[in-house]
Design a protein around this motif. Structure first.
Motif, PDB file in Angstrom:
ATOM      1  N   HIS A 187       0.839  -1.203   0.000  1.00 52.08           N
ATOM      2  CA  HIS A 187       0.000   0.000   0.000  1.00 52.08           C
ATOM      3  C   HIS A 187       0.876   1.257   0.000  1.00 52.08           C
ATOM      4  O   HIS A 187       0.676   2.175  -0.814  1.00 52.08           O
ATOM      5  N   TYR A 188       1.863   1.310   0.899  1.00 55.29           N
ATOM      6  CA  TYR A 188       2.762   2.465   0.969  1.00 55.29           C
ATOM      7  C   TYR A 188       3.491   2.649  -0.361  1.00 55.29           C
ATOM      8  O   TYR A 188       3.629   3.769  -0.872  1.00 55.29           O
ATOM      9  N   ASN A 189       3.972   1.535  -0.930  1.00 58.15           N
ATOM     10  CA  ASN A 189       4.717   1.599  -2.182  1.00 58.15           C
ATOM     11  C   ASN A 189       3.872   2.186  -3.295  1.00 58.15           C
ATOM     12  O   ASN A 189       4.322   3.045  -4.062  1.00 58.15           O
ATOM     13  N   ARG A 190       2.619   1.739  -3.399  1.00 57.01           N
ATOM     14  CA  ARG A 190       1.746   2.210  -4.482  1.00 57.01           C
ATOM     15  C   ARG A 190       1.372   3.684  -4.286  1.00 57.01           C
ATOM     16  O   ARG A 190       1.345   4.450  -5.250  1.00 57.01           O
ATOM     17  N   ASP A 191       1.055   4.060  -3.063  1.00 57.86           N
ATOM     18  CA  ASP A 191       0.749   5.465  -2.793  1.00 57.86           C
ATOM     19  C   ASP A 191       1.957   6.341  -3.133  1.00 57.86           C
ATOM     20  O   ASP A 191       1.819   7.408  -3.738  1.00 57.86           O
ATOM     21  N   ASP A 192       3.135   5.892  -2.722  1.00 55.47           N
ATOM     22  CA  ASP A 192       4.357   6.670  -2.924  1.00 55.47           C
ATOM     23  C   ASP A 192       4.626   6.912  -4.408  1.00 55.47           C
ATOM     24  O   ASP A 192       4.922   8.032  -4.834  1.00 55.47           O
ATOM     25  N   VAL A 193       4.493   5.864  -5.225  1.00 57.14           N
ATOM     26  CA  VAL A 193       4.807   5.966  -6.650  1.00 57.14           C
ATOM     27  C   VAL A 193       3.665   6.619  -7.431  1.00 57.14           C
ATOM     28  O   VAL A 193       3.877   7.576  -8.186  1.00 57.14           O
ATOM     29  N   ASN A 194       2.454   6.140  -7.237  1.00 55.04           N
ATOM     30  CA  ASN A 194       1.335   6.586  -8.079  1.00 55.04           C
ATOM     31  C   ASN A 194       0.782   7.946  -7.696  1.00 55.04           C
ATOM     32  O   ASN A 194       0.134   8.603  -8.516  1.00 55.04           O
ATOM     33  N   LEU A 195       1.005   8.376  -6.464  1.00 56.70           N
ATOM     34  CA  LEU A 195       0.561   9.713  -6.073  1.00 56.70           C
ATOM     35  C   LEU A 195       1.675  10.743  -6.186  1.00 56.70           C
ATOM     36  O   LEU A 195       1.519  11.895  -5.802  1.00 56.70           O
ATOM     37  N   GLY A 196       2.831  10.289  -6.691  1.00 61.71           N
ATOM     38  CA  GLY A 196       3.913  11.223  -7.008  1.00 61.71           C
ATOM     39  C   GLY A 196       4.646  11.774  -5.808  1.00 61.71           C
ATOM     40  O   GLY A 196       5.201  12.873  -5.876  1.00 61.71           O
ATOM     41  N   VAL A 197       4.685  11.031  -4.698  1.00 62.18           N
ATOM     42  CA  VAL A 197       5.383  11.524  -3.506  1.00 62.18           C
ATOM     43  C   VAL A 197       6.872  11.215  -3.605  1.00 62.18           C
ATOM     44  O   VAL A 197       7.721  12.083  -3.426  1.00 62.18           O
ATOM     45  N   GLY A 198       7.236   9.956  -3.859  1.00 56.62           N
ATOM     46  CA  GLY A 198       8.618   9.598  -4.151  1.00 56.62           C
ATOM     47  C   GLY A 198       9.579   9.685  -2.989  1.00 56.62           C
ATOM     48  O   GLY A 198      10.683  10.217  -3.132  1.00 56.62           O
ATOM     49  N   VAL A 199       9.198   9.164  -1.812  1.00 59.36           N
ATOM     50  CA  VAL A 199      10.081   9.236  -0.634  1.00 59.36           C
ATOM     51  C   VAL A 199      10.513   7.860  -0.133  1.00 59.36           C
ATOM     52  O   VAL A 199      11.380   7.753   0.719  1.00 59.36           O
ATOM     53  N   LEU A 200       9.921   6.800  -0.653  1.00 51.03           N
ATOM     54  CA  LEU A 200      10.104   5.476  -0.050  1.00 51.03           C
ATOM     55  C   LEU A 200      11.349   4.742  -0.529  1.00 51.03           C
ATOM     56  O   LEU A 200      11.972   4.000   0.228  1.00 51.03           O
ATOM     57  N   GLY A 201      11.720   4.933  -1.783  1.00 44.98           N
ATOM     58  CA  GLY A 201      12.896   4.247  -2.296  1.00 44.98           C
ATOM     59  C   GLY A 201      12.717   2.736  -2.254  1.00 44.98           C
ATOM     60  O   GLY A 201      11.661   2.200  -2.532  1.00 44.98           O
ATOM     61  N   GLY A 202      13.772   2.033  -1.857  1.00 48.01           N
ATOM     62  CA  GLY A 202      13.728   0.570  -1.814  1.00 48.01           C
ATOM     63  C   GLY A 202      13.399   0.008  -0.461  1.00 48.01           C
ATOM     64  O   GLY A 202      13.677  -1.169  -0.180  1.00 48.01           O
ATOM     65  N   GLY A 203      12.779   0.834   0.396  1.00 49.77           N
ATOM     66  CA  GLY A 203      12.537   0.421   1.777  1.00 49.77           C
ATOM     67  C   GLY A 203      11.703  -0.829   1.933  1.00 49.77           C
ATOM     68  O   GLY A 203      11.943  -1.642   2.832  1.00 49.77           O
ATOM     69  N   VAL A 204      10.702  -1.022   1.068  1.00 53.98           N
ATOM     70  CA  VAL A 204       9.808  -2.181   1.194  1.00 53.98           C
ATOM     71  C   VAL A 204      10.570  -3.474   0.940  1.00 53.98           C
ATOM     72  O   VAL A 204      10.491  -4.427   1.723  1.00 53.98           O
TER      73      VAL A 204
END
Length: 544
Positions: free
Chosen positions: A297-314
């Motif tokens: 969920h975090y990964n999809r929100d991060d990428v698809n909502l254009g936030v871009g803060v998660l990196g390879g954390g998952v």
């Protein structure tokens, strides 16, 4: 109710493989049916159709495209799971299951598509770009389910138990239960993600998506209601529990275990894996401290909502997890920064996208509309099994006076007042408050509310960390990470207490200032703060 015309690239019903833009690869769920099939991929921002073929060495390749392909090993190498997924997804001549088709028509991020449209109109004044951003934010529950299945496949290989891959330490039935729990955990979701869980009538009924999912898996009362609704609509689908029952009779899977993996508080009625630390560890992977559902969920929100803060954390956290006989899931001290990164990313996601005034304003309109629909005599079951489009058209027909604010693309800038309360007033009190303000404004103001009663908690703050050979501490007990854990807990606590009341003028701002003044004078419950802001909504139609 306005929605984009098209859906973004992702997992589709009746498709054995799909392009996952979050993980940048083609994910093959059923290899046998994927060979020579077409998949839409996106390379460097350009979409194209590619054919999956068998390479010289037997590996899968994408014809005329340099893209990575990942076959889900623990689905494809298991005859039973392959059969189950054929029947769930409707592949190879199978009917497919209604709940799985339905997930392909539910937006994972709720009303984020409206927020992204308004955001892009503000930034670029370009409706085509706004439409594209809105479409990207409309990624589905089914794509999320596919992502969870993919992460589960990776976890089976990478999570270690005494230095050995997890998959080598569990039997076939438990492995199947684990992967099915990850894929099926959202089949009971309401339309528009978690937004409707804040509806007064749904809260009063005590219904949560997790309970519905378990009921549908077990073949409980709600599954019988769903079967009746499908018959009325003359739809030709199987139901999930009907598919699973056959394999349970052959003792290939266990629906009670699947349910207990989806909700670790579920009291299962089976004797499998009792007092089994590995089963408990799998619960933590699905619905606990690690929570693969949230990670995707975090990964999809991060990428698809254009936030871009998660990196390879998952991927990093999944590959770092270990399981101990006494402690269960844990990470080594050197891997603790990965957990901190995930917590920080969640905070930024909430602040920048998911918990803004604009987001909550749109959600409050939808909540108010659905509450009114149920007040008019619709049953909760009439709402819970709809897809987004069906609910939108129903609301437009029966409560158009409320839903008109999001009937069109959000381009018209409107001055809105936000009354903010920090003490979590009772829901009935808030509904009366909205009614009083509407009356004070002479019926010229749509008054809606959002409250944080369903604000989620992050279990990652309780992640056990091994600091020495036989010594473990929770992440929130370690000096270097106390601040990050305390910050996320504070935000979650504040979110659960917060209540926002939105005053949206339906025509001119007649009566709005007078109503706000009377609230401030204490004629009705005064708020902790009043904000004046401009929010983009559709063309307003006025009250009927």
């Amino acid at each position: 109710m306005w929605m984009p015309d098209d859906w973004p690239i992702g997992l589709e019903f009746r498709k054995p493989a799909y392009w996952d833009g979050v993980y940048n690869k083609v994910i093959v769920i059923l290899e046998e049916h994927a060979i020579n099939s077409e998949v839409i991929v996106e390379v460097e921002g350009v979409s194209k159709s590619v054919r999956i073929t068998r390479g010289e060495g037997g590996s899968l390749e994408a014809e005329d495209a340099n893209v990575e392909i990942r076959k889900l090993r623990y689905v494809n190498d298991d005859r039973v799971l392959s059969e189950i997924f054929k029947k769930l997804l409707g592949i190879g001549g199978e009917k497919g299951c209604f709940e799985i088709w339905r997930m392909s028509r539910l937006r994972q991020a709720g009303l984020a598509y409206l927020v992204k449209y308004a955001e892009m109109v503000d930034r670029d004044q370009n409706r085509d770009r706004a439409e594209e951003a809105s479409k990207k934010a409309s990624y589905t529950r089914l794509t999320h389910a596919g992502g969870c299945l993919y992460l589960g496949d990776i976890a089976l290989e990478n999570v270690k138990v005494d230095g050995e891959p997890l998959v080598n330490r569990i039997d076939d039935r438990l492995r199947r239960n684990f992967l099915l729990a990850l894929f099926l955990h959202d089949i009971g979701h309401f339309p528009f993600s978690h937004v409707l869980e804040n509806c007064t009538n749904i809260l009063a009924a005590g219904i949560k998506d997790k309970y519905i999912s378990i009921d549908l898996i077990r073949g409980g009362p709600l599954s019988h209601v769903l079967r009746e609704l499908i018959a009325i609509a003359e739809l030709n689908y199987d139901l999930v529990h009907e598919v699973l029952e056959h394999y349970e009779e052959e003792e290939q899977i266990c629906r009670e275990c699947i349910s207990a993996l989806i909700d670790k508080n579920y009291q299962r009625n089976c004797s499998h894996y009792r007092d089994d630390k590995l089963f408990e560890a799998l619960q933590e992977l699905v619905d606990g401290i690690i929570d693969i559902d949230r990670l995707d969920h975090y990964n999809r929100d991060d990428v698809n909502l254009g936030v871009g803060v998660l990196g390879g954390g998952v991927m990093d956290i999944i590959e770092s997890v270990k399981i101990g006989k006494k402690i269960g899931v844990y990470v080594e001290y050197g891997k603790a920064p990965i957990a901190e990164q995930l917590l920080t990313s969640k905070k930024l996601l909430w602040k920048r996208q998911l918990d803004t005034y604009t987001t909550r304003c749109y959600e409050s309109i939808l909540i108010s509309a659905v509450d009114s629909l149920i007040d008019k005599g619709f049953h909760i079951c009439d709402v819970m099994f709809l897809i987004d489009e069906w609910l939108g058209s129903t609301l437009s027909k029966y409560v158009k006076e409320i839903i008109s604010c999001i009937k069109d693309p959000p381009t018209s800038e409107t001055e809105v007042r936000v009354l903010e309360y920090h003490w979590s007033p009772p829901i009935n009190h808030v509904r009366k408050l909205c009614s009083d303000i509407f009356r004070l404004a002479g019926g010229n103001v749509l008054t809606t509310f959002w409250h944080g009663g369903g604000f989620s908690e992050s279990p990652l703050v309780d992640l056990p960390v091994r600091v020495r050979k036989d010594e473990y501490k929770m992440l929130n007990e370690l000096v270097d990470y106390v601040r990050a854990c305390d910050e996320i807990r504070y935000l979650e606590s504040l979110g659960r207490r917060k209540c926002l009341v939105f005053l949206i003028p339906l025509a001119e701002i007649v009566g709005l200032d007078e109503a706000v003044s009377k609230v401030q004078e204490g004629m009705i419950t005064p708020p902790d703060s009043i904000e004046r802001l401009k929010i983009r909504i559709g063309e307003r139609r006025g009250m009927s």
